[in-house]
Each structure stands twice: as structure tokens, then as C-alpha cells.
Design an enzyme around this catalytic site. Structure first.
Site, PDB file in Angstrom:
ATOM      1  N   ASN A  32       1.102  -1.162   0.045  1.00  9.84           N
ATOM      2  CA  ASN A  32      -0.043  -0.006   0.036  1.00  9.84           C
ATOM      3  C   ASN A  32       0.909   1.261  -0.239  1.00  9.84           C
ATOM      4  OD1 ASN A  32       1.016   0.126   2.495  1.00  9.84           O
ATOM      5  ND2 ASN A  32      -1.149   0.377   3.656  1.00  9.84           N
ATOM      6  N   ASP A  64      -3.879  -2.415  -0.161  1.00  8.54           N
ATOM      7  CA  ASP A  64      -3.746  -2.833   1.198  1.00  8.54           C
ATOM      8  C   ASP A  64      -4.224  -4.151   1.596  1.00  8.54           C
ATOM      9  OD1 ASP A  64      -4.613  -2.211   4.051  1.00  8.54           O
ATOM     10  OD2 ASP A  64      -4.032  -0.315   3.847  1.00  8.54           O
ATOM     11  N   PHE A  87       5.402  -9.912   4.326  1.00  8.35           N
ATOM     12  CA  PHE A  87       6.149  -8.578   4.732  1.00  8.35           C
ATOM     13  C   PHE A  87       5.480  -7.558   5.325  1.00  8.35           C
ATOM     14  CE2 PHE A  87       9.293 -10.499   1.828  1.00  8.35           C
ATOM     15  CZ  PHE A  87      10.045 -10.798   2.519  1.00  8.35           C
ATOM     16  N   SER A 131       9.615 -12.031  14.150  1.00  7.19           N
ATOM     17  CA  SER A 131      10.822 -11.166  14.802  1.00  7.19           C
ATOM     18  C   SER A 131      11.184 -11.892  16.258  1.00  7.19           C
ATOM     19  CB  SER A 131      10.358  -9.892  15.139  1.00  7.19           C
ATOM     20  OG  SER A 131      11.200  -9.155  16.084  1.00  7.19           O
ATOM     21  N   TYR A 156       3.899  -3.857  19.115  1.00  8.15           N
ATOM     22  CA  TYR A 156       4.406  -4.536  17.857  1.00  8.15           C
ATOM     23  C   TYR A 156       4.654  -5.821  18.139  1.00  8.15           C
ATOM     24  CZ  TYR A 156       7.850  -5.838  14.522  1.00  8.15           C
ATOM     25  OH  TYR A 156       8.662  -6.477  13.608  1.00  8.15           O
ATOM     26  N   LYS A 160       3.188  -9.638  16.485  1.00  7.30           N
ATOM     27  CA  LYS A 160       3.962 -10.687  16.000  1.00  7.30           C
ATOM     28  C   LYS A 160       3.631 -11.982  16.495  1.00  7.30           C
ATOM     29  CE  LYS A 160       6.092  -8.508  12.679  1.00  7.30           C
ATOM     30  NZ  LYS A 160       5.420  -8.667  11.452  1.00  7.30           N
ATOM     31  N   TYR A 190      13.217 -12.759  12.573  1.00  5.91           N
ATOM     32  CA  TYR A 190      14.417 -12.061  12.221  1.00  5.91           C
ATOM     33  C   TYR A 190      15.024 -11.554  13.628  1.00  5.91           C
ATOM     34  CZ  TYR A 190      11.483 -11.565   7.780  1.00  5.91           C
ATOM     35  OH  TYR A 190      10.581 -11.872   6.686  1.00  5.91           O
ATOM     36  N   ASN A 211      15.153   4.940  14.255  1.00  6.34           N
ATOM     37  CA  ASN A 211      15.076   4.423  15.425  1.00  6.34           C
ATOM     38  C   ASN A 211      16.186   3.291  15.679  1.00  6.34           C
ATOM     39  OD1 ASN A 211      12.451   5.643  16.235  1.00  6.34           O
ATOM     40  ND2 ASN A 211      11.647   4.493  14.760  1.00  6.34           N
ATOM     41  N   ARG A 244      23.651  -7.600  20.004  1.00  6.89           N
ATOM     42  CA  ARG A 244      22.472  -8.203  19.151  1.00  6.89           C
ATOM     43  C   ARG A 244      23.272  -8.992  18.038  1.00  6.89           C
ATOM     44  NH1 ARG A 244      20.538  -5.845  22.885  1.00  6.89           N
ATOM     45  NH2 ARG A 244      18.749  -4.297  22.987  1.00  6.89           N
ATOM     46  N   GLY A 307      13.052  -0.273  27.876  1.00  2.00           N
ATOM     47  CA  GLY A 307      12.715  -1.548  27.002  1.00  2.00           C
ATOM     48  C   GLY A 307      13.899  -2.215  26.474  1.00  2.00           C
TER      49      GLY A 307
HETATM   50  P1  NAD Z   1       9.111  -2.082   5.829  1.00  2.00           P
HETATM   51  O1  NAD Z   1       8.337  -0.810   6.405  1.00  2.00           O
HETATM   52  O2  NAD Z   1      10.407  -1.366   4.994  1.00  2.00           O
HETATM   53  O3  NAD Z   1       8.352  -2.933   4.738  1.00  2.00           O
HETATM   54  C1  NAD Z   1       7.128  -3.226   5.089  1.00  2.00           C
HETATM   55  C2  NAD Z   1       5.924  -2.798   3.950  1.00  2.00           C
HETATM   56  O4  NAD Z   1       4.683  -2.923   4.193  1.00  2.00           O
HETATM   57  C3  NAD Z   1       6.354  -1.412   3.361  1.00  2.00           C
HETATM   58  O5  NAD Z   1       6.449  -1.227   2.194  1.00  2.00           O
HETATM   59  C4  NAD Z   1       4.769  -0.652   3.686  1.00  2.00           C
HETATM   60  O6  NAD Z   1       4.326   0.065   2.652  1.00  2.00           O
HETATM   61  C5  NAD Z   1       4.001  -2.150   3.606  1.00  2.00           C
HETATM   62  N1  NAD Z   1       2.716  -2.185   4.326  1.00  2.00           N
HETATM   63  C6  NAD Z   1       2.451  -1.836   5.606  1.00  2.00           C
HETATM   64  N2  NAD Z   1       1.189  -2.122   6.005  1.00  2.00           N
HETATM   65  C7  NAD Z   1       0.561  -2.590   4.908  1.00  2.00           C
HETATM   66  C8  NAD Z   1      -0.643  -2.770   4.668  1.00  2.00           C
HETATM   67  N3  NAD Z   1      -1.858  -2.646   5.249  1.00  2.00           N
HETATM   68  N4  NAD Z   1      -1.253  -3.268   3.131  1.00  2.00           N
HETATM   69  C9  NAD Z   1      -0.086  -3.186   2.426  1.00  2.00           C
HETATM   70  N5  NAD Z   1       1.140  -2.967   2.508  1.00  2.00           N
HETATM   71  C10 NAD Z   1       1.486  -2.489   3.799  1.00  2.00           C
HETATM   72  O7  NAD Z   1       9.576  -2.896   6.847  1.00  2.00           O
HETATM   73  P2  NAD Z   1      10.882  -4.018   6.673  1.00  2.00           P
HETATM   74  O8  NAD Z   1      11.975  -3.677   7.717  1.00  2.00           O
HETATM   75  O9  NAD Z   1      10.921  -4.332   5.435  1.00  2.00           O
HETATM   76  O10 NAD Z   1       9.905  -5.199   7.421  1.00  2.00           O
HETATM   77  C11 NAD Z   1       9.323  -6.068   6.736  1.00  2.00           C
HETATM   78  C12 NAD Z   1       8.446  -7.048   7.772  1.00  2.00           C
HETATM   79  O11 NAD Z   1       9.597  -7.807   8.450  1.00  2.00           O
HETATM   80  C13 NAD Z   1       7.560  -6.405   8.629  1.00  2.00           C
HETATM   81  O12 NAD Z   1       6.404  -7.394   9.033  1.00  2.00           O
HETATM   82  C14 NAD Z   1       8.451  -6.365   9.935  1.00  2.00           C
HETATM   83  O13 NAD Z   1       7.576  -6.269  10.797  1.00  2.00           O
HETATM   84  C15 NAD Z   1       9.349  -7.461  10.058  1.00  2.00           C
HETATM   85  N6  NAD Z   1      10.427  -7.363  10.693  1.00  2.00           N
HETATM   86  C16 NAD Z   1      11.432  -6.352  10.355  1.00  2.00           C
HETATM   87  C17 NAD Z   1      12.395  -6.245  11.074  1.00  2.00           C
HETATM   88  C18 NAD Z   1      13.485  -5.218  10.842  1.00  2.00           C
HETATM   89  O14 NAD Z   1      14.534  -4.998  11.651  1.00  2.00           O
HETATM   90  N7  NAD Z   1      13.259  -4.424   9.672  1.00  2.00           N
HETATM   91  C19 NAD Z   1      12.882  -7.357  12.149  1.00  2.00           C
HETATM   92  C20 NAD Z   1      12.026  -8.374  12.301  1.00  2.00           C
HETATM   93  C21 NAD Z   1      10.842  -8.354  11.768  1.00  2.00           C
HETATM   94  C1  WQD Z   2      20.200  -2.185  18.606  1.00  2.00           C
HETATM   95  C2  WQD Z   2      21.163  -1.703  19.719  1.00  2.00           C
HETATM   96  C3  WQD Z   2      20.245   0.029  21.152  1.00  2.00           C
HETATM   97  C4  WQD Z   2      19.750   3.120  18.139  1.00  2.00           C
HETATM   98  C5  WQD Z   2      14.713  -3.701  16.809  1.00  2.00           C
HETATM   99  C6  WQD Z   2      13.193  -4.041  17.467  1.00  2.00           C
HETATM  100  C7  WQD Z   2      13.147  -5.707  16.885  1.00  2.00           C
HETATM  101  C8  WQD Z   2      13.622  -5.837  15.593  1.00  2.00           C
HETATM  102  C9  WQD Z   2      14.750  -5.330  15.247  1.00  2.00           C
HETATM  103  C10 WQD Z   2      11.317  -5.750  14.335  1.00  2.00           C
HETATM  104  C11 WQD Z   2      20.453  -1.789  21.001  1.00  2.00           C
HETATM  105  C12 WQD Z   2      21.281   0.533  20.429  1.00  2.00           C
HETATM  106  C13 WQD Z   2      20.062   1.929  18.735  1.00  2.00           C
HETATM  107  C14 WQD Z   2      20.737   4.287  18.694  1.00  2.00           C
HETATM  108  C15 WQD Z   2      21.786   2.874  20.244  1.00  2.00           C
HETATM  109  N1  WQD Z   2      12.521  -5.287  14.673  1.00  2.00           N
HETATM  110  N2  WQD Z   2      20.985   1.825  19.680  1.00  2.00           N
HETATM  111  N3  WQD Z   2      21.502   4.005  19.497  1.00  2.00           N
HETATM  112  O1  WQD Z   2      16.004  -2.799  19.471  1.00  2.00           O
HETATM  113  O2  WQD Z   2      17.500  -4.657  18.911  1.00  2.00           O
HETATM  114  O3  WQD Z   2      15.779  -4.298  17.659  1.00  2.00           O
HETATM  115  O4  WQD Z   2      14.919  -3.805  15.655  1.00  2.00           O
HETATM  116  O5  WQD Z   2      11.115  -6.660  14.582  1.00  2.00           O
HETATM  117  O6  WQD Z   2      11.777  -6.001  17.297  1.00  2.00           O
HETATM  118  O7  WQD Z   2      13.126  -4.017  18.757  1.00  2.00           O
HETATM  119  O8  WQD Z   2      17.407  -2.766  17.099  1.00  2.00           O
HETATM  120  O9  WQD Z   2      18.843  -1.398  15.908  1.00  2.00           O
HETATM  121  O10 WQD Z   2      16.919  -0.231  17.663  1.00  2.00           O
HETATM  122  O11 WQD Z   2      19.001  -1.201  18.534  1.00  2.00           O
HETATM  123  O12 WQD Z   2      22.695   2.823  20.917  1.00  2.00           O
HETATM  124  O13 WQD Z   2      20.345   5.613  18.010  1.00  2.00           O
HETATM  125  O14 WQD Z   2      21.611  -0.459  19.404  1.00  2.00           O
HETATM  126  O15 WQD Z   2      20.256   0.233  22.364  1.00  2.00           O
HETATM  127  O16 WQD Z   2      21.403  -1.824  21.844  1.00  2.00           O
HETATM  128  P1  WQD Z   2      16.722  -3.586  18.508  1.00  2.00           P
HETATM  129  P2  WQD Z   2      18.271  -1.280  17.148  1.00  2.00           P
END
Ligand code: NAD
Ligand code: WQD
Length: 350
Positions: A32, A64, A87, A131, A156, A160, A190, A211, A244, A307
Site C-alpha cells: 500500500n 492494502d 512482509f 521477529s 508491535y 507478531k 528475524y 529508531n 545484538r 525496554g
Molecule cells: P518496511 O516498512 O520497509 O516494509 C513493510 C512494507 O509493508 C512497506 O513497504 C509498507 O508500505 C507495507 N505495508 C505496511 N502496511 C501495509 C498494509 N496494510 N497493506 C499493504 N502494505 C503494507 O519494513 P521491513 O523492515 O522491510 O520489514 C518487513 C517485515 O519484517 C515487517 O512485517 C516487519 O515487522 C518484519 N521485521 C522487520 C525487522 C526489521 O528490523 N526491519 C525485524 C523483524 C521483523
Molecule cells: C540495537 C542496539 C540499542 C539506536 C529492533 C526491534 C526488534 C526488531 C529489530 C522488528 C540496541 C542501540 C540503537 C541508537 C543505540 N524489529 N542503539 N543508539 O532494539 O535490538 O531491535 O529492531 O521486529 O523488534 O526492537 O534494534 O537497532 O534499535 O538497537 O545505542 O540510536 O543499538 O540500544 O542496543 P533492537 P536497534
């Protein structure tokens, strides 16, 4: 195979589309565009050209996952999918605390609509982006898939964890009901995906102030941010900063191609960690980035981020044993490729 990729223009999705097409699969992308841009499609085509695949077909639906009619029309227009790699979702931990309703509605309700339309369209195989956050505060590291899940630390994470359970229940119910074609559900947990395709054409493009650690570092390197804040140096780790399991997004993408093997073998429900099994601290990453790219990253120690936990990393053995997948790229590759992406795209995708 004929694969539907939801969220296929996002960070992990775009890299996975490249690897799927390289592996000979047909891919349809659905997104979307709430957190990505349509121009990513052109970038994916350019990456594929560099990889020797010219004029790749990249059907795209701006739909969407909560939109039943839009999904039904897409399924009607396409041949029956062998699998959906799902995803699409919202992923910002902090935002989910402030907007829980939006996260449950988009991620949980959206997935319920998606799987309902999938089964109506004859596709009951899904690879779900989960995740490591579902482990909560883990009892130990390296974490195997059999480790106890703990209470989610934020909405979040709750989405998951719930979706893992919901998808598992779909399979269980089919088996109980004697369905000859039960759901296949591959749950991929992941760890911390970073890096970018080595071409620098696709990568992570967060909106607003990042973030996550690596995008923050690359934005300091490119001059968009002044200095990195290191959140805490009094953790129980080798240098006091959080540890990490960072994984290169191209390795992660290849993990999805490998996961199709489980789907083909009608796996039922299978859970795999996708990580390297190696933990690095925040300062390890900063120093690796500096060394790999010859750029100094100014930083200051800040208070702990609420957290956060000391340390966690995966046991990735199951993915190697069952899928034959293993992360190949190391922290230097991740730092080099993250920077290559950022320096070629200082303002992200524009
Ligand atoms: P991203 O935001 O880059 O990609 C997600 C995509 O989904 C985006 O392009 C967004 O536009 C689309 N999207 C969101 N809601 C939607 C909806 N309702 N309908 C259609 N499209 C929609 O994120 P990413 O980092 O590529 O992550 C992909 C997946 O992996 C996510 O589910 C995320 O939770 C999971 N994940 C990501 C991480 C990470 O650190 N990046 C870690 C663990 C799990
Ligand atoms: C990594 C380390 C921070 C930013 C998150 C989600 C997790 C998964 C992956 C989706 C930590 C430190 C960070 C900064 C810092 N996503 N840090 N300064 O928190 O391990 O995982 O992304 O599923 O669910 O929680 O990743 O990259 O935010 O942090 O010192 O500006 O870097 O404290 O130790 P995190 P992160």
C-alpha cells in the site's frame, strides 16, 4: 513457484524479490506504499539487470492487505499462488506504544483479511515475517526456536506473537477437520537486519529520525545527523553496550528463498530463526563501520533506552539443518553495504 510478496517494496521485501527472481520464481508484489515508494520497483529492475536479468516482469498491485475487494481482484487477475511471503506490516516499536490500535488493526486484522482471501483463492501457504522480539526477555542466548516465548514488551511485539499463534491455529484446525490440504505456515524470526544490496540501489529508507542503530550511524556518516547516541554503557556485556545479532539483509532475503523448500515439502508449521548466531555490541558496530569505510562516527553515551535488554542472539542451526541456509556475510560486509546505499542515496529514495 508463483509467489505473492506483500510489503514487497519495503526494505526486506525488495531484497527478497531480487533473490526470488534470481532463483527463477515468478513474483507479484503487493504494497500500500505506506512506508515505501513505487520507484523501488525501478530500482529492483536495475539490480536485476546488474545481476544479468533484463526486463524482469514485476507485476505490482498498490493494494492494502485490509482491502478485501482489492485483494480479491488481485487474486482473480493472477494465476493461483503457490505461496505468499507476507512482509506487509507496521514495524516501529516506539510508535506501536503510542498507536496500539493502528498496529493491531494493520498487522493483525490485515493479516486476517489476507489469509481469508488467500484461502478463498486457493493458496494456503504462507511465510510470515516474525521477529526475535517474540522471545521477549530471553532466558539465555544463543536462542533456539524451542525457547519459551515471553510476554510481548510492546504492541508491535504482541502483533507478531499473536499472528504466529493465529497462523498456527489455522493449520491445527485444518488437521483436526481432516482437510486434505492443510495450511503450510513458515514462521521466520528475524534478528537485526541491516546492510543493503551491494549495488547501493536498494536499501533501508526510514522516514524521520531513525529508531534503529545502523540507519542512525549511516545518517551521521552522511552528515544528516550530528552524532550517534549510544543508549547505555552499563549493560552486562563485554564493553557495557547492548549486544545484538545483526544479519545482512541479502542473507535474510536468501533465507526466504530457502524457506520455500519447507513449503514445497508441505511442512505444516515450522519456525526458523534467521540470524548469524554472533552477537556484536553497539560499539563493535560503530568501530566496524569506521574501519570498513574510513569514516569516523562521533558518538556520546546516553541513558539506557527504555525496554532495551543487555544481549540476545540466535541459534541459527535449525535453518541450516532443515533448509540448508546459513548467513554468509559478516559485519564488515553489512557496514560496507549500508554505507554504500546511504552515500549513493543521501536522502533515501527520492
Ligand atoms: P518496511 O516498512 O520497509 O516494509 C513493510 C512494507 O509493508 C512497506 O513497504 C509498507 O508500505 C507495507 N505495508 C505496511 N502496511 C501495509 C498494509 N496494510 N497493506 C499493504 N502494505 C503494507 O519494513 P521491513 O523492515 O522491510 O520489514 C518487513 C517485515 O519484517 C515487517 O512485517 C516487519 O515487522 C518484519 N521485521 C522487520 C525487522 C526489521 O528490523 N526491519 C525485524 C523483524 C521483523
Ligand atoms: C540495537 C542496539 C540499542 C539506536 C529492533 C526491534 C526488534 C526488531 C529489530 C522488528 C540496541 C542501540 C540503537 C541508537 C543505540 N524489529 N542503539 N543508539 O532494539 O535490538 O531491535 O529492531 O521486529 O523488534 O526492537 O534494534 O537497532 O534499535 O538497537 O545505542 O540510536 O543499538 O540500544 O542496543 P533492537 P536497534
Amino acid at each position: 513457484m508463483n509467489i505473492l510478496v506483500t510489503g514487497g517494496t519495503g526494505f526486506i521485501g525488495s531484497h527478497t524479490v531480487v533473490e526470488l527472481i534470481k532463483a527463477g520464481h515468478r513474483v507479484v508484489i503487493l504494497d500500500n506504499l505506506s512506508n515505501s515508494k513505487e520507484l523501488v520497483l525501478g530500482r529492483i529492475s536495475r539490480v536485476l539487470e546488474l545481476e544479468g536479468i533484463k526486463n524482469a516482469d514485476l507485476p505490482f498491485y498498490m493494494v492494502d492487505i485490509r482491502d478485501r475487494e482489492g485483494l480479491a481482484a488481485m487474486f482473480e487477475a493472477e494465476p493461483v499462488f503457490d505461496c505468499c511471503i507476507h512482509f506487509a506490516g507496521l514495524k516501529a516499536v516506539g510508535e506501536s506504544v503510542l498507536k496500539p490500535w493502528e498496529y493491531y488493526e494493520n498487522n493483525v486484522y490485515g493479516t486476517l483479511v489476507l489469509v481469508d482471501e488467500m484461502r478463498k483463492a486457493g493458496c494456503k501457504s504462507i511465510i510470515f515475517s516474525s521477529s526475535a522480539t517474540v522471545y521477549g526477555v530471553p532466558d539465555f542466548s544463543p536462542i533456539p526456536e524451542t525457547a519459551q516465548k515471553h510476554a510481548a514488551m510492546h504492541p508491535y511485539g504482541a502483533t507478531k506473537s499473536m499472528l504466529e499463534d493465529i497462523l498456527t491455529d489455522l493449520h491445527t484446525a485444518d488437521v483436526k477437520n481432516g482437510d486434505e490440504n492443510p495450511w503450510n505456515v513458515v514462521i521466520l524470526r528475524y534478528f537485526n537486519p541491516i546492510g543493503a544490496h551491494r549495488s547501493g540501489l536498494i536499501g533501508e529508507d526510514p522516514s524521520g529520525i531513525p529508531n534503529n542503530l545502523m540507519p542512525y550511524i549511516t545518517q551521521v556518516a552522511v552528515g544528516r545527523l550530528a552524532k550517534l547516541g549510544v543508549f547505555g554503557n552499563d549493560y552486562q556485556t563485554h564493553d557495557g553496550t547492548g549486544v545484538r545479532d545483526y544479519i545482512h539483509v541479502v542473507d535474510l532475503a536468501k533465507g526466504h528463498v530457502a524457506a520455500l523448500k519447507a513449503v514445497e515439502e508441505k511442512c505444516g508449521v515450522e519456525i526458523f530463526n534467521l540470524g548469524t548466531g554472533v552477537g556484536y555490541s553497539v560499539l563493535d558496530v560503530v568501530h566496524a563501520f569506521e574501519e570498513a569505510n574510513g569514516i569516523e562516527i562521533p558518538y556520546e553515551i546516553k541513558p539506557r533506552r527504555p525496554g532495551d535488554i543487555d544481549s540476545y542472539y540466535s541459534n541459527p542451526a535449525k535453518a541450516q539443518e532443515v533448509l540448508g541456509w546459513k548467513a554468509e556475510l559478516d559485519l564488515v560486509d553489512m557496514c560496507r553495504d549500508s554505507w554504500n546505499w546511504q552515500k549513493n542515496n543521501p536522502k533515501g529514495y527520492i
